[in-house]
Design a protein around this motif. Sequence first.
Motif, PDB file in Angstrom:
ATOM      1  N   ILE A  66     -42.663  26.357 -39.141  1.00 27.47           N
ATOM      2  CA  ILE A  66     -42.336  27.411 -40.110  1.00 27.47           C
ATOM      3  C   ILE A  66     -42.852  27.030 -41.504  1.00 27.47           C
ATOM      4  O   ILE A  66     -43.470  27.844 -42.205  1.00 27.47           O
ATOM      5  CB  ILE A  66     -40.814  27.652 -40.133  1.00 27.47           C
ATOM      6  N   LEU A  67     -42.611  25.786 -41.900  1.00 23.24           N
ATOM      7  CA  LEU A  67     -42.998  25.365 -43.243  1.00 23.24           C
ATOM      8  C   LEU A  67     -44.515  25.283 -43.405  1.00 23.24           C
ATOM      9  O   LEU A  67     -45.060  25.719 -44.425  1.00 23.24           O
ATOM     10  CB  LEU A  67     -42.362  24.010 -43.564  1.00 23.24           C
ATOM     11  N   VAL A  68     -45.198  24.734 -42.409  1.00 26.06           N
ATOM     12  CA  VAL A  68     -46.659  24.666 -42.496  1.00 26.06           C
ATOM     13  C   VAL A  68     -47.262  26.071 -42.463  1.00 26.06           C
ATOM     14  O   VAL A  68     -48.214  26.377 -43.196  1.00 26.06           O
ATOM     15  CB  VAL A  68     -47.237  23.798 -41.353  1.00 26.06           C
ATOM     16  N   GLY A  69     -46.677  26.936 -41.630  1.00 25.23           N
ATOM     17  CA  GLY A  69     -47.146  28.323 -41.611  1.00 25.23           C
ATOM     18  C   GLY A  69     -46.942  29.011 -42.954  1.00 25.23           C
ATOM     19  O   GLY A  69     -47.806  29.769 -43.418  1.00 25.23           O
ATOM     20  N   THR A  70     -45.809  28.737 -43.589  1.00 28.48           N
ATOM     21  CA  THR A  70     -45.559  29.299 -44.924  1.00 28.48           C
ATOM     22  C   THR A  70     -46.555  28.754 -45.941  1.00 28.48           C
ATOM     23  O   THR A  70     -47.042  29.487 -46.808  1.00 28.48           O
ATOM     24  CB  THR A  70     -44.125  28.975 -45.369  1.00 28.48           C
ATOM     25  N   TRP A  71     -46.844  27.453 -45.835  1.00 29.85           N
ATOM     26  CA  TRP A  71     -47.836  26.864 -46.752  1.00 29.85           C
ATOM     27  C   TRP A  71     -49.205  27.523 -46.578  1.00 29.85           C
ATOM     28  O   TRP A  71     -49.866  27.843 -47.563  1.00 29.85           O
ATOM     29  CB  TRP A  71     -47.934  25.362 -46.496  1.00 29.85           C
ATOM     30  N   VAL A  72     -49.604  27.717 -45.323  1.00 29.84           N
ATOM     31  CA  VAL A  72     -50.894  28.369 -45.065  1.00 29.84           C
ATOM     32  C   VAL A  72     -50.899  29.783 -45.643  1.00 29.84           C
ATOM     33  O   VAL A  72     -51.874  30.225 -46.262  1.00 29.84           O
ATOM     34  CB  VAL A  72     -51.199  28.394 -43.551  1.00 29.84           C
ATOM     35  N   ALA A  73     -49.790  30.496 -45.455  1.00 30.29           N
ATOM     36  CA  ALA A  73     -49.718  31.874 -45.945  1.00 30.29           C
ATOM     37  C   ALA A  73     -49.771  31.939 -47.464  1.00 30.29           C
ATOM     38  O   ALA A  73     -50.487  32.762 -48.038  1.00 30.29           O
ATOM     39  CB  ALA A  73     -48.443  32.539 -45.419  1.00 30.29           C
ATOM     40  N   LEU A  74     -48.993  31.071 -48.130  1.00 35.96           N
ATOM     41  CA  LEU A  74     -48.899  31.130 -49.589  1.00 35.96           C
ATOM     42  C   LEU A  74     -50.089  30.493 -50.297  1.00 35.96           C
ATOM     43  O   LEU A  74     -50.441  30.905 -51.411  1.00 35.96           O
ATOM     44  CB  LEU A  74     -47.610  30.444 -50.054  1.00 35.96           C
ATOM     45  N   THR A  75     -50.693  29.486 -49.672  1.00 38.11           N
ATOM     46  CA  THR A  75     -51.764  28.745 -50.334  1.00 38.11           C
ATOM     47  C   THR A  75     -53.152  29.243 -49.963  1.00 38.11           C
ATOM     48  O   THR A  75     -54.074  29.191 -50.781  1.00 38.11           O
ATOM     49  CB  THR A  75     -51.656  27.242 -49.991  1.00 38.11           C
ATOM     50  N   LEU A  76     -53.313  29.750 -48.736  1.00 44.23           N
ATOM     51  CA  LEU A  76     -54.635  30.155 -48.274  1.00 44.23           C
ATOM     52  C   LEU A  76     -54.746  31.655 -48.022  1.00 44.23           C
ATOM     53  O   LEU A  76     -55.616  32.327 -48.592  1.00 44.23           O
ATOM     54  CB  LEU A  76     -54.991  29.386 -46.989  1.00 44.23           C
TER      55      LEU A  76
END
Length: 461
Positions: free
Chosen positions: A246-256
Amino acid sequence: MRARFRLLRLDMLRLTRSTGVAVAVVMLLAVGVYAAWRGGRSIEAAGSSAVAAETGYRDQLAYLLSTYPPTTEAGEVLYYLAFPAPQPSLPLAALAQGRTEVETASLRIRLLALEGQLYEHETVNPRLAAAGDLDLAFLLIGLLPLFIIALTYDLVSSEREGGTWNLVRLFARPRRFLALKLASRACLVGVVVAVPVVVAASLAGFGFDGRAAWAVALIALHTLFWFALCLGVASLRRSSAANAMILVGTWVALTLLAPAALSLANAILHPVPEALELTVRQRQGYHEAWDLTKDETMQGFFEDYPEWSDRTVPEDAFTWAWYYAMNHRGDRAARDASRAYADVLREREEWARRWSLLVPPLAAQLALDRLAATDLGAQLAYQDAVRRHHERLKTHFYPVFFATAPINAVDWDQVPVFEPAALEESATRAGLPAASALVLASFVVLAAGVRTSQREPMPFG
């Protein structure tokens, strides 16, 4: 109180003894110090470039004056002479280099048509420009969240999955223990953030003014936002693997993904013509003048400079007054396209700044660029300052051209000096919207986590 510090110390020892954590800390510190050093070097290079531009102008002028006879028309010497127009960099640019890696802020301009000179330096590979460069802002906004996720994704689930939660409850209350674990991780992340920022500040020499205060506040709030997000996800009563996904997916969504989607929408809503088109129009306007009568060329010049409308140039002889008027015709041909180009770029920047508030990390990045005066707005302001300087130079030398004055009649010490673009006062407060977005987003994710935990009580109470 003593027991709390003991638990905090034990958790810190456990973190630092982890090989993975130790390697990550060393790598982040190494990359951060390198980025800080590189940022400091870029500030130093900008200052050296400004000095070199002024020195180059003086040397070139001395060479031309010593090479040409004193009776040579000044227009011939001015054809070759390049005037320096350096824009000083803010020390805070060592933190966020923004567009300075692909845009120059130290042009040398001639009295010829200007628009082509503004954009002829754009020779950077577009793929490299799109990839960006390594600066502290990229490290703190883009990479640091992954380190925070790695430290906190199993904040609670690891104790539950390892069967040690009941033992932990014998030594501390669950929420207090959770707060201590967060504090130990926050201390470790704080070191990773503080060291490169302090190095950058010492190398670039920026003091703690309003802009620097906002920059530090944004970095701190962005870091706290990711801790809040991790804590909110930890409250969802899921496994460590699920939390990590969930957290890595959120990072990908917000950062990339989200920044890419906003950039695509911005490009569709505000299409921008290539700067090459301005150069082509300017050159077409200039070259077409060779096929016109000198009177036709001068008519356009007199419309912009009516104070010279009583002057005439001979049709059967070359004059520098006509030649520079012909170059002015080139800028005149590209004037409307140049204004439209700049207007669309400003619309793009304003649109991106407004909608980035929906993506707090992106809003923080754009705000840091604006605080450091390395954003698109600062570059456009610099180009406007160059245009004003070019206009002052032309106004200063037109009397020389029309009088066909020789070079020994020119007072070179009275040549206008470039006036750098003034920094926007509003840019000092550029961090407020992004800071508000980060605070609001942090409260939202924490509230969502608390509400979920209340609806589905955690087994640790």
